[in-house]
Design a protein around this motif. Structure first.
Motif, mmCIF file in Angstrom:
data_model
loop_
_atom_site.group_PDB
_atom_site.id
_atom_site.type_symbol
_atom_site.label_atom_id
_atom_site.label_comp_id
_atom_site.label_asym_id
_atom_site.label_seq_id
_atom_site.Cartn_x
_atom_site.Cartn_y
_atom_site.Cartn_z
ATOM 1 N N LYS A 70 75.578 34.481 12.893
ATOM 2 C CA LYS A 70 74.438 34.038 12.092
ATOM 3 C C LYS A 70 73.185 34.875 12.336
ATOM 4 O O LYS A 70 72.537 35.333 11.402
ATOM 5 N N HIS A 71 72.847 35.085 13.589
ATOM 6 C CA HIS A 71 71.610 35.808 13.879
ATOM 7 C C HIS A 71 71.830 37.299 14.086
ATOM 8 O O HIS A 71 70.867 38.038 14.267
ATOM 9 N N THR A 301 69.092 39.209 3.483
ATOM 10 C CA THR A 301 70.095 38.533 4.301
ATOM 11 C C THR A 301 70.953 39.490 5.107
ATOM 12 O O THR A 301 71.609 39.080 6.060
ATOM 13 N N ARG A 314 68.520 41.308 9.311
ATOM 14 C CA ARG A 314 68.699 39.977 8.722
ATOM 15 C C ARG A 314 67.442 39.149 8.929
ATOM 16 O O ARG A 314 66.922 39.024 10.045
ATOM 17 N N ASN A 316 66.327 35.437 8.865
ATOM 18 C CA ASN A 316 66.899 34.093 8.948
ATOM 19 C C ASN A 316 66.034 33.133 8.135
ATOM 20 O O ASN A 316 65.147 32.470 8.646
ATOM 21 N N ARG A 335 70.093 27.170 3.556
ATOM 22 C CA ARG A 335 69.947 28.326 4.437
ATOM 23 C C ARG A 335 70.617 29.559 3.845
ATOM 24 O O ARG A 335 71.332 29.466 2.848
#
Length: 399
Positions: A70-71, A301, A314, A316, A335
């Motif tokens: 994700k990060h 993204t 990215r 978030n 999200r």
């Protein structure tokens, strides 16, 4: 020609130039400038889960870098093929050489340098806080029978470094990275707040649509840092310089293909403006050429396989709605990894997705081909979503 690889090992922190917690964008940008050291880099990811896939960078032949899904933060570093001499690799720990072309790293050498561990069975990997040593090229060691003298002379095949916080999190090998100082100054979260506008149509049926004309709230590492609110029509170029520093690039040409979503009263042809490109934050700001205030904000993204992958870090981002009542302290959010259909329904719950515009970013690049080069632009009131063929949101534009 390969260069010798001579790196220091820092348990729980990093190996050589690679620091745990660094972003994928930062590492790839560094590797691009070091092609004489790492001439070939393989990027591996799961195309079926492109927005949340963990990513592995394989720097042949010795180094594997695992980034969280994700990060996109460096979570685990693996040094392998220690005996491969193309190029030769030397590992150091403090003032001692662990492994080199002349020094074979064995179990007994690890024990002498790092001391005892909880692993007692013959053949098992040796694990210490933030570092572990494996005696197999790939996979975990199941343990094997052998005499004590044979076990002492086992050759280490892989060295892995990860954060010490993850040593107690069993089954979380692909989890996110805990906060560490290398993240300081990076954006931890970008929040876009939307309000719901209601009106009666001629049916008369009640319709609702998200309205975004305010901007974005940027939160930073560490968590004690003060958030920044970038407001459309209010924040100036000077404000951005003060709050975010100088952009990495200033671009004076607006993409005319975006004007299809603008109403006649908001046509920007008379004032094309200029972009502040903050690649290191995953953000673009379009500023007026006359007033020098922010007119548009673009949040990226950085999805693997998309045309803009690795051009931006990215961001978030979250799109946040209003709580249903005053006692609700958890407002609804969509999200960056939510599918387009879900986010579209959130922005415009009573309508089908709006008509889209086809965009092929490879038209501007020579000799670039991608399996999914095209994206679609969907316009709402104050917001544009750029969507991949796999229904992943590649970028969000606020205007």
């Amino acid at each position: 020609m390969f260069s010798d690889l001579d790196v220091d090992v820092r348990p729980g922190s990093g190996i050589g130039m690679f620091e745990l917690g660094s972003s994928l964008w930062t590492i790839l940008d560094m590797l691009r400038r070091m092609q004489h050291v790492f001439p070939q880099v393989d990027v591996k990811y799961d195309p079926d889960a492109s927005s949340t896939t963990p990513i592995i960078l394989h720097l042949r032949p010795h180094i594997d870098l695992l980034f969280s899904g994700k990060h996109q933060r460096l979570r685990t570093i693996c040094i392998r093929k220690l005996r491969d001499t193309s190029p030769p690799v030397t590992l150091r720990y403090k003032d001692a050489i662990l492994s080199s072309p002349e020094e074979v790293l064995r179990r007994v050498g690890v024990s002498r340098t790092f001391g005892p561990t909880y692993q007692q069975n013959a053949g098992e990997d040796l694990r210490y806080p933030g570092i572990w040593f494996s005696f197999e090229e790939d996979g975990l060691v199941e343990g094997r029978a052998g005499t004590q003298s044979e076990d002492r002379m086992q050759e280490v095949k892989r060295v892995l470094v990860s954060q010490k916080e993850h040593d107690t999190q069993e089954g979380d090998a692909l989890g996110e990275v805990a906060y560490c100082p290398v993240m300081d100054g990076d954006i931890s979260l970008a929040v876009v707040k939307v309000s719901i506008r209601s009106s009666y149509t001629y049916k008369p049926a009640l319709t609702s649509e998200a309205k975004v004309h305010d901007g974005v709230i940027l939160h930073f590492y560490p968590s004690t840092a003060k958030p920044i609110h970038v407001r459309l029509g209010v924040t100036t170029a000077q404000d951005l310089m003060v709050d975010l520093g100088a952009p990495l690039r200033i671009h004076y040409k607006e993409d005319d293909r975006m004007t299809i979503h603008a109403s006649s009263r908001r046509t920007d042809s008379a004032d094309p403006g200029y972009f502040y490109n903050y690649f290191q934050h995953g953000l673009d700001f379009l500023l007026s050429g006359t007033t020098h205030v922010v007119k548009k904000i673009i949040l990226h993204t950085n999805i693997p396989g998309s045309p803009l992958f690795q051009r931006y870090k990215r961001c978030n981002w979250e799109i946040e709605g209003k709580p249903e009542d005053d006692e609700d302290d958890t407002p609804p959010r969509k999200r960056f990894y939510d599918r387009f259909e879900t986010t579209s329904h959130f922005l415009n719950p009573r309508e089908q997705p709006p008509p889209s515009m086809l965009l092929d970013r490879t038209d501007e690049e020579d000799n670039v081909t991608l399996p999914s080069a095209t994206t679609r632009l969907y316009g709402y009131d104050g917001i544009i979503l750029e969507v991949s063929e796999a229904s992943q949101i590649v970028s969000v534009t606020l205007f």
